[in-house]
Design a protein around this motif. Sequence first.
Motif, PDB file in Angstrom:
ATOM      1  N   GLU A  43      56.966  84.578  49.614  1.00 20.38           N
ATOM      2  CA  GLU A  43      56.251  85.009  50.818  1.00 20.38           C
ATOM      3  C   GLU A  43      54.999  84.160  50.943  1.00 20.38           C
ATOM      4  O   GLU A  43      54.313  83.876  49.964  1.00 20.38           O
ATOM      5  N   GLY A  44      54.719  83.697  52.139  1.00 22.95           N
ATOM      6  CA  GLY A  44      53.567  82.823  52.307  1.00 22.95           C
ATOM      7  C   GLY A  44      53.246  82.544  53.750  1.00 22.95           C
ATOM      8  O   GLY A  44      53.873  83.077  54.665  1.00 22.95           O
ATOM      9  N   THR A  45      52.271  81.679  53.930  1.00 21.72           N
ATOM     10  CA  THR A  45      51.777  81.314  55.256  1.00 21.72           C
ATOM     11  C   THR A  45      51.849  79.804  55.430  1.00 21.72           C
ATOM     12  O   THR A  45      51.466  79.055  54.526  1.00 21.72           O
ATOM     13  N   ILE A  46      52.329  79.356  56.577  1.00 19.49           N
ATOM     14  CA  ILE A  46      52.348  77.923  56.889  1.00 19.49           C
ATOM     15  C   ILE A  46      50.923  77.489  57.222  1.00 19.49           C
ATOM     16  O   ILE A  46      50.307  78.018  58.154  1.00 19.49           O
ATOM     17  N   ILE A  47      50.403  76.548  56.456  1.00 17.72           N
ATOM     18  CA  ILE A  47      49.002  76.151  56.633  1.00 17.72           C
ATOM     19  C   ILE A  47      48.854  74.820  57.361  1.00 17.72           C
ATOM     20  O   ILE A  47      47.775  74.517  57.862  1.00 17.72           O
ATOM     21  N   SER A  48      49.907  74.015  57.413  1.00 20.05           N
ATOM     22  CA  SER A  48      49.827  72.746  58.145  1.00 20.05           C
ATOM     23  C   SER A  48      51.233  72.229  58.431  1.00 20.05           C
ATOM     24  O   SER A  48      52.208  72.677  57.817  1.00 20.05           O
ATOM     25  N   VAL A  49      51.307  71.288  59.366  1.00 23.40           N
ATOM     26  CA  VAL A  49      52.582  70.664  59.742  1.00 23.40           C
ATOM     27  C   VAL A  49      52.414  69.156  59.638  1.00 23.40           C
ATOM     28  O   VAL A  49      51.373  68.606  60.041  1.00 23.40           O
ATOM     29  N   GLU A  50      53.434  68.482  59.097  1.00 22.49           N
ATOM     30  CA  GLU A  50      53.427  67.018  59.064  1.00 22.49           C
ATOM     31  C   GLU A  50      53.799  66.507  60.454  1.00 22.49           C
ATOM     32  O   GLU A  50      54.924  66.685  60.915  1.00 22.49           O
ATOM     33  N   GLU A 140      50.919  74.101  67.094  1.00 19.41           N
ATOM     34  CA  GLU A 140      50.161  75.347  67.126  1.00 19.41           C
ATOM     35  C   GLU A 140      51.057  76.574  67.016  1.00 19.41           C
ATOM     36  O   GLU A 140      50.620  77.630  66.542  1.00 19.41           O
ATOM     37  N   LYS A 141      52.311  76.437  67.457  1.00 21.88           N
ATOM     38  CA  LYS A 141      53.254  77.550  67.331  1.00 21.88           C
ATOM     39  C   LYS A 141      53.647  77.814  65.883  1.00 21.88           C
ATOM     40  O   LYS A 141      54.051  78.913  65.532  1.00 21.88           O
ATOM     41  N   ILE A 142      53.525  76.768  65.044  1.00 28.11           N
ATOM     42  CA  ILE A 142      54.015  76.859  63.665  1.00 28.11           C
ATOM     43  C   ILE A 142      52.916  77.241  62.691  1.00 28.11           C
ATOM     44  O   ILE A 142      53.103  78.111  61.840  1.00 28.11           O
ATOM     45  N   VAL A 143      51.754  76.568  62.794  1.00 26.42           N
ATOM     46  CA  VAL A 143      50.671  76.805  61.833  1.00 26.42           C
ATOM     47  C   VAL A 143      50.179  78.251  61.935  1.00 26.42           C
ATOM     48  O   VAL A 143      49.934  78.767  63.022  1.00 26.42           O
ATOM     49  N   GLY A 144      50.067  78.887  60.797  1.00 22.61           N
ATOM     50  CA  GLY A 144      49.624  80.271  60.749  1.00 22.61           C
ATOM     51  C   GLY A 144      50.751  81.279  60.673  1.00 22.61           C
ATOM     52  O   GLY A 144      50.506  82.463  60.410  1.00 22.61           O
ATOM     53  N   LYS A 145      51.993  80.831  60.873  1.00 21.24           N
ATOM     54  CA  LYS A 145      53.129  81.745  60.754  1.00 21.24           C
ATOM     55  C   LYS A 145      53.245  82.218  59.309  1.00 21.24           C
ATOM     56  O   LYS A 145      53.177  81.422  58.374  1.00 21.24           O
ATOM     57  N   GLU A 146      53.439  83.506  59.129  1.00 22.74           N
ATOM     58  CA  GLU A 146      53.634  84.043  57.789  1.00 22.74           C
ATOM     59  C   GLU A 146      54.950  84.798  57.736  1.00 22.74           C
ATOM     60  O   GLU A 146      55.382  85.391  58.718  1.00 22.74           O
ATOM     61  N   GLY A 147      55.604  84.732  56.596  1.00 28.18           N
ATOM     62  CA  GLY A 147      56.895  85.383  56.477  1.00 28.18           C
ATOM     63  C   GLY A 147      57.485  85.193  55.106  1.00 28.18           C
ATOM     64  O   GLY A 147      56.796  84.879  54.136  1.00 28.18           O
ATOM     65  N   LEU A 148      58.798  85.359  55.028  1.00 26.04           N
ATOM     66  CA  LEU A 148      59.555  85.206  53.792  1.00 26.04           C
ATOM     67  C   LEU A 148      60.484  84.007  53.954  1.00 26.04           C
ATOM     68  O   LEU A 148      61.188  83.886  54.956  1.00 26.04           O
ATOM     69  N   PHE A 149      60.465  83.124  52.952  1.00 20.58           N
ATOM     70  CA  PHE A 149      61.213  81.876  53.023  1.00 20.58           C
ATOM     71  C   PHE A 149      62.133  81.774  51.799  1.00 20.58           C
ATOM     72  O   PHE A 149      61.674  81.890  50.664  1.00 20.58           O
ATOM     73  N   GLU A 150      63.421  81.548  52.041  1.00 13.56           N
ATOM     74  CA  GLU A 150      64.372  81.360  50.950  1.00 13.56           C
ATOM     75  C   GLU A 150      64.461  79.872  50.636  1.00 13.56           C
ATOM     76  O   GLU A 150      64.851  79.074  51.487  1.00 13.56           O
ATOM     77  N   LEU A 151      64.102  79.505  49.406  1.00 12.32           N
ATOM     78  CA  LEU A 151      64.009  78.097  49.020  1.00 12.32           C
ATOM     79  C   LEU A 151      65.111  77.729  48.040  1.00 12.32           C
ATOM     80  O   LEU A 151      65.512  78.530  47.194  1.00 12.32           O
ATOM     81  N   VAL A 152      65.572  76.482  48.153  1.00 12.69           N
ATOM     82  CA  VAL A 152      66.613  75.963  47.265  1.00 12.69           C
ATOM     83  C   VAL A 152      65.947  75.288  46.078  1.00 12.69           C
ATOM     84  O   VAL A 152      65.130  74.378  46.243  1.00 12.69           O
ATOM     85  N   VAL A 153      66.286  75.739  44.878  1.00 13.12           N
ATOM     86  CA  VAL A 153      65.767  75.171  43.638  1.00 13.12           C
ATOM     87  C   VAL A 153      66.875  74.346  42.987  1.00 13.12           C
ATOM     88  O   VAL A 153      68.029  74.766  42.944  1.00 13.12           O
TER      89      VAL A 153
END
Length: 237
Positions: A43-50, A140-153
């Motif tokens: 769980e986290g927040t998007i803080i920046s976009v490339e 601007e639509k992306i930065v600040g979005k918070e949620g749950l992200f399923e990541l591939v390890v």
Amino acid sequence: MDMHPSFIQEFCEIYADFSSRKAVVRQLATLKELREDAVYWIEGTIISVERNREFCYLACRVCDKKVEEVNWKKRCLYCGEYTFRNIYRYNIEVMIADESDTAKLILWIKSSQKLLGEPAEDVVALYGDTARIMPDDIAEKIVGKEGLFELVVSSEGSHIDGFNVSRLTIDDEIKDVYIMRNYPVAYPDEDSFLGTLDYVEIDDRSSNNNVQTTEPKDEATEVDSNPTHAAKRQKKE
């Protein structure tokens, strides 16, 4: 935009995973150390976009890989298939933060569309070729979005340079299930989504995916002098 049927199905699947506690949530710092083929949620927040890269690409109609256009002919770089109409797909890189660390995430077609709420073709139609470099209002639509992200390890450590996102959810219903089942607090309405981490460690889980709660860290106790928070902890104890 109406929700695509595939998004409805995915929502139901994710909701079921979190309701039954099949979804395993870890911290970014832990995932960076793992060497196994698995998927975990954070769980986290998007803080920046490339933004200095192509985030929409011309795609193959067969395999969705990138198409190269040479002499008016569009040919897939992966399968060699020729295509005769413009199909666009997303490939977005973001930085995300949780309580433990930050990491780069790569969001592909479905995850990006779910995050932005519109297909890549609509973005290109609106902005033209300039959509290859992300416009300000899209970022601007992306930065600040918070949620749950399923990541591939990966067992090979290929995730060191960034994690691929297999699924994500920013749906309030799933976040509510996640919080109330795993992080019950005295006053849930007063606690933000990410603020629940002040009360419970999420990194230690038993083999059957049950959460093991721990006492707050010493440094957190020293810093947190808010009387409201202290009252909550007393009720919880």
